[in-house]
Every structure is written in structure tokens, then in C-alpha cells.
Design a protein around this motif. Structure first.
Motif, short mmCIF file in Angstrom:
data_model
loop_
_atom_site.label_atom_id
_atom_site.label_comp_id
_atom_site.label_asym_id
_atom_site.label_seq_id
_atom_site.Cartn_x
_atom_site.Cartn_y
_atom_site.Cartn_z
N ILE A 58 0.53 -1.54 0.40
CA ILE A 58 0.05 0.15 0.42
C ILE A 58 0.82 0.90 -0.03
CG2 ILE A 58 -1.74 1.77 1.31
CD1 ILE A 58 -3.07 -1.24 1.97
N GLU A 59 1.51 0.71 0.94
CA GLU A 59 2.91 2.16 0.48
C GLU A 59 3.33 2.39 -0.83
OE1 GLU A 59 5.00 5.20 1.92
OE2 GLU A 59 3.25 4.47 3.09
N LEU A 60 3.52 1.38 -1.55
CA LEU A 60 4.64 2.09 -3.05
C LEU A 60 3.19 2.40 -3.66
CD1 LEU A 60 6.57 -1.80 -2.89
CD2 LEU A 60 6.84 0.46 -3.05
N CYS A 61 1.71 1.35 -3.56
CA CYS A 61 0.99 2.26 -3.66
C CYS A 61 0.73 3.51 -4.16
CB CYS A 61 -0.89 1.65 -4.05
SG CYS A 61 -0.50 0.04 -4.05
N ARG A 62 0.87 4.61 -3.20
CA ARG A 62 1.38 5.71 -2.73
C ARG A 62 2.08 7.17 -3.32
NH1 ARG A 62 0.68 6.79 4.23
NH2 ARG A 62 -1.82 6.03 4.34
N GLN A 63 3.33 5.81 -3.23
CA GLN A 63 4.36 6.21 -3.76
C GLN A 63 3.98 6.17 -5.93
OE1 GLN A 63 7.77 6.90 -2.57
NE2 GLN A 63 7.00 6.95 -0.53
N VAL A 66 -0.70 5.75 -7.33
CA VAL A 66 -2.05 4.15 -8.34
C VAL A 66 -2.81 4.09 -6.86
CG1 VAL A 66 -0.51 3.20 -9.31
CG2 VAL A 66 -0.71 2.26 -7.36
N SER A 67 -4.04 3.41 -7.44
CA SER A 67 -4.95 3.68 -6.19
C SER A 67 -5.68 2.29 -5.68
CB SER A 67 -6.45 4.04 -6.57
OG SER A 67 -6.80 4.00 -8.41
N THR A 68 -5.11 1.21 -6.28
CA THR A 68 -4.95 -0.18 -6.02
C THR A 68 -4.10 -0.55 -6.26
OG1 THR A 68 -6.23 -0.81 -7.95
CG2 THR A 68 -7.30 0.23 -7.00
N LEU A 69 -4.09 -2.01 -5.17
CA LEU A 69 -3.05 -2.75 -5.61
C LEU A 69 -3.01 -3.99 -7.25
CD1 LEU A 69 -3.06 -4.46 -2.29
CD2 LEU A 69 -1.71 -3.24 -2.58
N ASP A 70 -3.82 -4.06 -7.78
CA ASP A 70 -4.46 -4.20 -9.08
C ASP A 70 -3.94 -3.36 -9.93
OD1 ASP A 70 -6.01 -6.94 -8.70
OD2 ASP A 70 -7.34 -5.45 -7.49
N LYS A 71 -3.64 -2.03 -9.56
CA LYS A 71 -3.16 -1.27 -10.59
C LYS A 71 -1.57 -0.88 -10.61
CE LYS A 71 -7.18 1.57 -11.37
NZ LYS A 71 -7.75 3.37 -11.59
N LEU A 72 -1.46 -1.44 -8.78
CA LEU A 72 0.29 -1.93 -9.30
C LEU A 72 0.96 -2.53 -9.77
CD1 LEU A 72 2.86 -0.19 -7.18
CD2 LEU A 72 2.19 -1.98 -5.60
N VAL A 73 0.05 -3.76 -10.11
CA VAL A 73 0.63 -4.80 -10.88
C VAL A 73 0.65 -4.64 -12.31
CG1 VAL A 73 -0.44 -7.26 -11.51
CG2 VAL A 73 -0.25 -6.71 -9.18
N PRO A 117 6.38 -11.30 -16.18
CA PRO A 117 5.71 -9.96 -15.91
C PRO A 117 4.44 -10.78 -14.78
CG PRO A 117 5.13 -10.96 -18.11
CD PRO A 117 5.91 -11.90 -17.86
N PRO A 118 4.22 -9.13 -14.04
CA PRO A 118 3.49 -9.65 -13.04
C PRO A 118 1.69 -9.96 -13.09
CG PRO A 118 3.85 -7.49 -12.53
CD PRO A 118 5.00 -7.94 -13.90
N SER A 119 1.72 -11.11 -12.60
CA SER A 119 0.08 -11.42 -13.01
C SER A 119 -1.04 -10.78 -11.94
CB SER A 119 -0.20 -12.69 -13.87
OG SER A 119 0.66 -13.75 -12.77
N ASN A 120 -0.18 -11.33 -10.65
CA ASN A 120 -1.37 -11.52 -9.75
C ASN A 120 -0.58 -10.64 -8.53
OD1 ASN A 120 -3.41 -13.78 -10.10
ND2 ASN A 120 -1.36 -14.76 -10.47
N ILE A 121 -1.34 -10.57 -7.24
CA ILE A 121 -0.83 -9.27 -6.22
C ILE A 121 0.34 -10.08 -5.47
CG2 ILE A 121 -1.23 -8.27 -4.26
CD1 ILE A 121 -3.88 -7.57 -5.34
N HIS A 122 0.07 -11.37 -5.67
CA HIS A 122 1.42 -12.28 -4.55
C HIS A 122 3.05 -11.91 -5.17
CE1 HIS A 122 -0.12 -15.79 -7.26
NE2 HIS A 122 0.98 -15.50 -8.06
N SER A 123 3.04 -11.66 -7.48
CA SER A 123 3.92 -11.52 -7.91
C SER A 123 5.42 -10.71 -7.25
CB SER A 123 3.35 -11.30 -9.42
OG SER A 123 2.25 -11.99 -10.07
#
Length: 426
Positions: A58-63, A66-73, A117-123
């Protein structure tokens, strides 16, 4: 709301079906072996680790704004610096942690633990991916500092508050091109409180979509989604007899409630007789199977008629979900008088102040114990909001928090409890 025809895919050949079954069985055996490897870790330690990872992501999303973890992926997949991870793999000892990360977060669990390439949040949890993301962030030095580690631990000391979207339409998403499932819905507010939509109740109200949607693997794979089934009043006149038989066949053991059903004269009363007939049959089914009923009631002076029909068939203590409530205090009190166990769905209509200017003051007259949250996605799309999806629940919580002058976590906790009481699930 218009019913739409589906484009049906051709049936798979028998060989393809057998191959798919074999692959699924292999994945299940692999997951079972991974689960067995976690016996050495106490559950509370696994939960703490997952909370720590959530805080970091979530901190990386802020940095990266991006608004969601999926968008961070998605963002990570487009970073050229992460291309050096193309040969990276998870070690066997990582898999128990990844499996528990998905389980505790109620994320969709994939058998493919790919890194790039990352396909899921756990990636994103591979050490090399995390290191490169942190290094690329604007605040990388602070993010790696001891003080920031303490800050992240403080962030993760807050529980994730469960949120329930009590009414949306999965079948409509299913009809969209290249739909492969819903994303995770998790977010953090400025006070470090984290929220996640952990249950979504999909209303299947168009009979022509039942077979394609309800009998497919994609829906069954998402354990967050619960179901109701009914016939929408706007399609009440279409092949009613056949639909009733199919409705009765599908109900036992598979659905939380009957509906949405009701009366809709917002575009005239030309088919009101058919609507009344269809409503009566569905109310009788709700009574016989002891299931809550989801009520759709639209149009001038129609609520009293709907309540009269409901009162003829249902006991006074029957569970009722009054969908997309937008009426006044008198109507609210009349419904509660007839059916005290009614919960009222507060939807994105609350965010449409230009169209529904009185709704805010009307909701303030209600008890929070009577309110549940619903997105009605993807049919309601308020102006100035990014999209029409269950994530609109976040904005509804924020609005209710201001209106009732209590923290968002209390809105989430109260409305979740209300939904659990009505629909009888944990």
C-alpha cells in the motif's frame, strides 16, 4: 435496466474437458502439499507477515500514485527496470507464504506463481521485484530506513475492515470483452485504516444469462461472490412459465435470497399485471424456502401496492433487502412498520447529488442499524467518478462517515454486521 442477449461459446471437445480436469486435479494436489508445509508456522505469525506485506504494498501504491494493488501490478509490468526479473522464480519455500497471503487476504488464488511479468498481487512479493520497486520510488531512502520500518509496523497494527457489497451484477461484467474475473478491492484511508470488500452478492435476475453465468467455472472460482436469483420486474413478461420452472430448479442450496424482484412503473404501467404475478410467485418461493427477498420498487405511488402484496404472502418478521433505497422518511418508516427486519441498500445514488439532492438528508434520518452498502455495479455511474464498479463502495463509506460524523471503520463494521444478520453468513 435492459436485458441483453449472450454470445455463447461453442462446447469444448471431450478431450479438452479431460485435460482441464487433469490440470485442476494436479493444481489441487500441489496446493495441498504447499498447505502441509505451513504446519511449522503459527497462524498469528502468518497473519502478521501478511499484514506487513500489505502495508508495504500500500505504501508503494502511494509512492507511485496508483489507487489499488491491481493497478500496482499493471504498473510494475510496464516498468522497464523490472524486465531483469524475467528469469526470476519463487523458491519452493516461498510458496506456503504466497498461498497464505492469498488466503488471508481472500485474494483469488492462482496455481501459477510467476514473477515477471507480474500477473497477480502475490507476484510483487518476490524479493527482487520488491527491491526494484522500492529503489525506483521517490522516497526509497526513507522507505528502507529504520524509522519507516517502525512506521510500516504501526500501519499494519490496524486490522483490515471487512466491507460487503450487498448488490451488484456479476453477469453484466461477464458480458464485457476479455473479462477474466474481478480485481481485489482493498484500500487505505488517510488515518491508516485499511478496508477490503471481502464479500460481494451478485443478483442474477435475467433468466437468459443463468446458464452461461451460473454454470461456468469463472464464477465458482471466486469465493468472494455469493448469489441471489430472481426475475427482474422489467423482464417479467418474457416466457414466464419456463422461467419459473428454471427458477425453482436452481434455488435449493445455492442462493442467499430471492430477487431482485418487485414492481417498476418508472416507464409506465403497461405490464403491471405480469409484474404482480411474477412478484407473487417469487415471494411465495422466498416464504417456502425461508430466504430473504430483495425488493426493487420504482415509480410514483407504487411502494404501498408492493407492501400490500408482500404483507399478504410474507410473515412480518421476514428478511427484506430494500434495494437502492431513495425514498423519504415516511416511506422508510412505513416499510419498517410492515417488515421490521428490512435492511435498506444505500447505493451510488447517494453520490449523485445533482439527481437526488434530497437523498443525503433522508439517509441522515435513518438508523445505521438499518443500512447496508451496495454498488449496483456496473449500472450506476456517478458523474466525476472513475468507473462503475464495486470500488464505489469506498466513496459511499466516506460520504456516510461525514454524514453520521463517525469514522469510516464504524460504517464498515456496522453495515457488514447488518448484511451478515440479513443474509445469515459469516
Amino acid at each position: 435496466m435492459e436485458e441483453e442477449e449472450l454470445d455463447y461459446e461453442p462446447e469444448e471437445e471431450e478431450v479438452g474437458v479431460l485435460k482441464e480436469q487433469t490440470e485442476k486435479e494436479g493444481c489441487l494436489l500441489k496446493e495441498q502439499r504447499i498447505k502441509e508445509q505451513t504446519h511449522g508456522y503459527k497462524e498469528e505469525f502468518l497473519v502478521d507477515w501478511v499484514e506487513l506485506m500489505n502495508g508495504l504494498l500500500i505504501e508503494l501504491c502511494r509512492q507511485f500514485e496508483v489507487s489499488t494493488l491491481d493497478k500496482l501490478v499493471t504498473f510494475a509490468g510496464e516498468m522497464s527496470t523490472l524486465e531483469q526479473c524475467d528469469k526470476a522464480t519463487f523458491h519452493q519455500t516461498d510458496l506456503p507464504f504466497l498461498l497464505n497471503f492469498n488466503r488471508i487476504n481472500h485474494f483469488h488464488s492462482s496455481s501459477a506463481y510467476t514473477v515477471f511479468p507480474p500477473s497477480n498481487i502475490h507476484s510483487l512479493l518476490h524479493w527482487k521485484v520488491l527491491a526494484l520497486l522500492i529503489k525506483s520510488s521517490e522516497d526509497s531512502e526513507n522507505l528502507l530506513s529504520y524509522n519507516c520500518k517502525l512506521s510500516l509496523c504501526k500501519i499494519t497494527s490496524h486490522p483490515i475492515h471487512t466491507v460487503i457489497d450487498t448488490h451488484f451484477h456479476w453477469d453484466k461484467f461477464f458480458l464485457q470483452a476479455r473479462f477474466s474475473g474481478l480485481p481485489s478491492y482493498i484500500w487505505e484511508e488517510q488515518d491508516n485504516e485499511k478496508f477490503q470488500i471481502r464479500k460481494l452478492i451478485s443478483n442474477f435476475v435475467f433468466p437468459s444469462r443463468w446458464t452461461a453465468c451460473l454454470d461456468g467455472d469463472l464464477l465458482r472460482e471466486d469465493k468472494r461472490i455469493l448469489h441471489t436469483i430472481g426475475i427482474h420486474p422489467k423482464v417479467a413478461g418474457n416466457q414466464v412459465g419456463r422461467n419459473f420452472n428454471e427458477l425453482k430448479r436452481r434455488i435449493p442450496g445455492n442462493f442467499l435470497a430471492i430477487g431482485e424482484c418487485g414492481l417498476d412503473v418508472s416507464q409506465g404501467e403497461k405490464d403491471i399485471r405480469e409484474q404482480v404475478k411474477v412478484l407473487r410467485v417469487q415471494l411465495e418461493l422466498a416464504r417456502d424456502y425461508k430466504l430473504p427477498v430483495v425488493i426493487h420498487c420504482r415509480g410514483k405511488n407504487i411502494t404501498a401496492r408492493c407492501l400490500d402484496i408482500m404483507s399478504e404472502i410474507l410473515d412480518r418478521d421476514h428478511g427484506v433487502h430494500w434495494h437502492c433505497f431513495s425514498q423519504d422518511k415516511t416511506t422508510y418508516e412505513n416499510i419498517k412498520r410492515c417488515f421490521p427486519n428490512t435492511k435498506f441498500g444505500i447505493s451510488p445514488l447517494l453520490l449523485m447529488e445533482d439527481t437526488y439532492p434530497q437523498l443525503r438528508s433522508q439517509v441522515c434520518e435513518m438508523s445505521l442499524e438499518d443500512i447496508i452498502l451496495e454498488s449496483d455495479a456496473p449500472y450506476l455511474h456517478p458523474k466525476n467518478y472513475e468507473d462503475s464498479s464495486p470500488i464505489l463502495i469506498r466513496s459511499i463509506i466516506q460520504k456516510l462517515s461525514i454524514m453520521f460524523n463517525i469514522p469510516g471503520r464504524e460504517i464498515a463494521d456496522i453495515t457488514t454486521r447488518n448484511a451478515q444478520q440479513l443474509y445469515k453468513f459469516e
